[in-house]
Design a protein around this motif. Structure first.
Motif, PDB file in Angstrom:
ATOM      1  N   GLY A  75      54.049  46.972  43.921  1.00 16.13           N
ATOM      2  CA  GLY A  75      53.199  46.130  44.288  1.00 16.13           C
ATOM      3  C   GLY A  75      51.719  46.211  43.938  1.00 16.13           C
ATOM      4  O   GLY A  75      51.025  45.522  43.530  1.00 16.13           O
ATOM      5  N   TYR A  76      51.270  47.550  44.014  1.00 16.79           N
ATOM      6  CA  TYR A  76      49.865  48.006  43.791  1.00 16.79           C
ATOM      7  C   TYR A  76      49.673  47.816  42.453  1.00 16.79           C
ATOM      8  O   TYR A  76      48.642  47.109  41.945  1.00 16.79           O
ATOM      9  CB  TYR A  76      49.755  49.381  44.177  1.00 16.79           C
ATOM     10  N   ARG A  77      50.565  48.162  41.473  1.00 23.06           N
ATOM     11  CA  ARG A  77      50.137  47.952  40.070  1.00 23.06           C
ATOM     12  C   ARG A  77      50.275  46.416  39.684  1.00 23.06           C
ATOM     13  O   ARG A  77      49.490  46.033  38.799  1.00 23.06           O
ATOM     14  CB  ARG A  77      51.503  48.742  39.308  1.00 23.06           C
ATOM     15  N   TRP A  78      51.192  45.750  40.340  1.00 26.53           N
ATOM     16  CA  TRP A  78      51.129  44.231  40.004  1.00 26.53           C
ATOM     17  C   TRP A  78      50.009  43.556  40.502  1.00 26.53           C
ATOM     18  O   TRP A  78      49.391  42.821  39.608  1.00 26.53           O
ATOM     19  CB  TRP A  78      52.338  43.777  40.628  1.00 26.53           C
ATOM     20  N   SER A  79      49.634  43.912  41.552  1.00 26.96           N
ATOM     21  CA  SER A  79      48.387  43.350  41.940  1.00 26.96           C
ATOM     22  C   SER A  79      47.037  43.686  41.201  1.00 26.96           C
ATOM     23  O   SER A  79      46.077  42.928  41.083  1.00 26.96           O
ATOM     24  CB  SER A  79      47.859  43.542  43.452  1.00 26.96           C
ATOM     25  N   LYS A  80      46.941  44.820  40.966  1.00 31.69           N
ATOM     26  CA  LYS A  80      46.021  45.655  40.081  1.00 31.69           C
ATOM     27  C   LYS A  80      46.033  44.587  38.734  1.00 31.69           C
ATOM     28  O   LYS A  80      44.710  44.216  38.232  1.00 31.69           O
ATOM     29  CB  LYS A  80      45.958  46.806  39.660  1.00 31.69           C
ATOM     30  N   THR A  81      46.961  44.564  38.246  1.00 35.99           N
ATOM     31  CA  THR A  81      47.177  43.957  36.731  1.00 35.99           C
ATOM     32  C   THR A  81      46.652  42.345  36.949  1.00 35.99           C
ATOM     33  O   THR A  81      45.780  42.094  36.152  1.00 35.99           O
ATOM     34  CB  THR A  81      48.335  43.945  36.289  1.00 35.99           C
ATOM     35  N   ARG A  82      46.972  41.605  38.055  1.00 34.72           N
ATOM     36  CA  ARG A  82      46.604  40.303  38.453  1.00 34.72           C
ATOM     37  C   ARG A  82      45.073  40.273  38.592  1.00 34.72           C
ATOM     38  O   ARG A  82      44.619  39.308  38.139  1.00 34.72           O
ATOM     39  CB  ARG A  82      47.464  39.752  39.494  1.00 34.72           C
ATOM     40  N   TYR A  83      44.610  41.165  39.160  1.00 34.07           N
ATOM     41  CA  TYR A  83      43.194  41.261  39.574  1.00 34.07           C
ATOM     42  C   TYR A  83      42.315  41.282  38.190  1.00 34.07           C
ATOM     43  O   TYR A  83      41.521  40.460  37.999  1.00 34.07           O
ATOM     44  CB  TYR A  83      42.808  42.462  40.399  1.00 34.07           C
ATOM     45  N   PHE A  84      42.900  42.235  37.374  1.00 35.37           N
ATOM     46  CA  PHE A  84      42.024  42.160  36.082  1.00 35.37           C
ATOM     47  C   PHE A  84      42.316  40.945  35.116  1.00 35.37           C
ATOM     48  O   PHE A  84      41.380  40.465  34.524  1.00 35.37           O
ATOM     49  CB  PHE A  84      42.515  43.385  35.190  1.00 35.37           C
ATOM     50  N   VAL A  85      43.726  40.364  35.213  1.00 42.00           N
ATOM     51  CA  VAL A  85      43.833  39.282  34.425  1.00 42.00           C
ATOM     52  C   VAL A  85      42.778  38.062  34.999  1.00 42.00           C
ATOM     53  O   VAL A  85      42.242  37.267  34.244  1.00 42.00           O
ATOM     54  CB  VAL A  85      45.357  38.952  34.604  1.00 42.00           C
ATOM     55  N   LEU A  86      42.874  38.099  36.387  1.00 47.69           N
ATOM     56  CA  LEU A  86      42.061  36.777  36.969  1.00 47.69           C
ATOM     57  C   LEU A  86      40.698  36.944  36.648  1.00 47.69           C
ATOM     58  O   LEU A  86      39.840  35.963  36.590  1.00 47.69           O
ATOM     59  CB  LEU A  86      42.315  36.697  38.435  1.00 47.69           C
ATOM     60  N   ARG A  87      40.202  38.414  36.690  1.00 49.58           N
ATOM     61  CA  ARG A  87      38.713  38.582  36.496  1.00 49.58           C
ATOM     62  C   ARG A  87      38.406  38.223  35.170  1.00 49.58           C
ATOM     63  O   ARG A  87      37.315  37.610  34.980  1.00 49.58           O
ATOM     64  CB  ARG A  87      38.426  40.093  37.013  1.00 49.58           C
ATOM     65  N   THR A  88      39.171  38.725  34.268  1.00 45.08           N
ATOM     66  CA  THR A  88      38.971  38.537  32.731  1.00 45.08           C
ATOM     67  C   THR A  88      38.921  36.822  32.537  1.00 45.08           C
ATOM     68  O   THR A  88      37.983  36.296  31.969  1.00 45.08           O
ATOM     69  CB  THR A  88      39.851  38.849  31.823  1.00 45.08           C
ATOM     70  N   PHE A  89      39.847  36.043  33.009  1.00 45.18           N
ATOM     71  CA  PHE A  89      39.879  34.681  33.216  1.00 45.18           C
ATOM     72  C   PHE A  89      38.383  33.946  33.579  1.00 45.18           C
ATOM     73  O   PHE A  89      37.990  32.970  32.983  1.00 45.18           O
ATOM     74  CB  PHE A  89      41.075  34.200  33.853  1.00 45.18           C
ATOM     75  N   ALA A  90      38.184  34.540  34.883  1.00 49.56           N
ATOM     76  CA  ALA A  90      36.915  34.059  35.406  1.00 49.56           C
ATOM     77  C   ALA A  90      35.642  34.295  34.572  1.00 49.56           C
ATOM     78  O   ALA A  90      34.908  33.334  34.461  1.00 49.56           O
ATOM     79  CB  ALA A  90      36.859  34.519  36.685  1.00 49.56           C
ATOM     80  N   ARG A  91      35.667  35.498  33.924  1.00 51.68           N
ATOM     81  CA  ARG A  91      34.737  35.745  33.152  1.00 51.68           C
ATOM     82  C   ARG A  91      34.421  34.800  31.645  1.00 51.68           C
ATOM     83  O   ARG A  91      33.188  34.171  31.269  1.00 51.68           O
ATOM     84  CB  ARG A  91      34.548  37.013  32.570  1.00 51.68           C
TER      85      ARG A  91
END
Length: 97
Positions: A75-91
């Protein structure tokens, strides 16, 4: 360059490589000794406290604990991956605007 000079150069190169490998081996021996010392210390305390690690880890409670930790890690790894994906998308969105 004569044959003797070529052999001397090759000999010097090989001696330098041997010295380099000896340094690497001594570093590896030091790391191995530290690892073995740490394992021996851990084993000493297990034996002193009367703990049998294999017996403990063979219980159903230990299996449940291992599965729980695996789930939390997943769960931690999944959420960490999603956070970076969403952050990159937002940028990318903010750059285009």
């Amino acid at each position: 360059m004569t044959v003797d000079e070529g052999l001397a150069a090759e000999n010097a190169r090989l001696r330098a490589r041997v010295e380099q490998l000896e340094v690497e081996v001594s570093a590896l021996r030091a790391d191995t000794a530290a690892t073995v010392a740490s394992a021996q210390e851990t084993l000493y305390w297990f034996e002193r406290w009367g703990l049998d690690f294999n017996r403990i880890m063979g219980t159903s409670q230990a299996e449940l604990a291992r599965k729980s930790f695996r789930g939390v890690r997943l769960g931690y790894r999944w959420s960490k991956t999603r956070y970076f994906v969403l952050r990159t998308f937002a940028r990318r969105l903010t750059r285009r605007a």
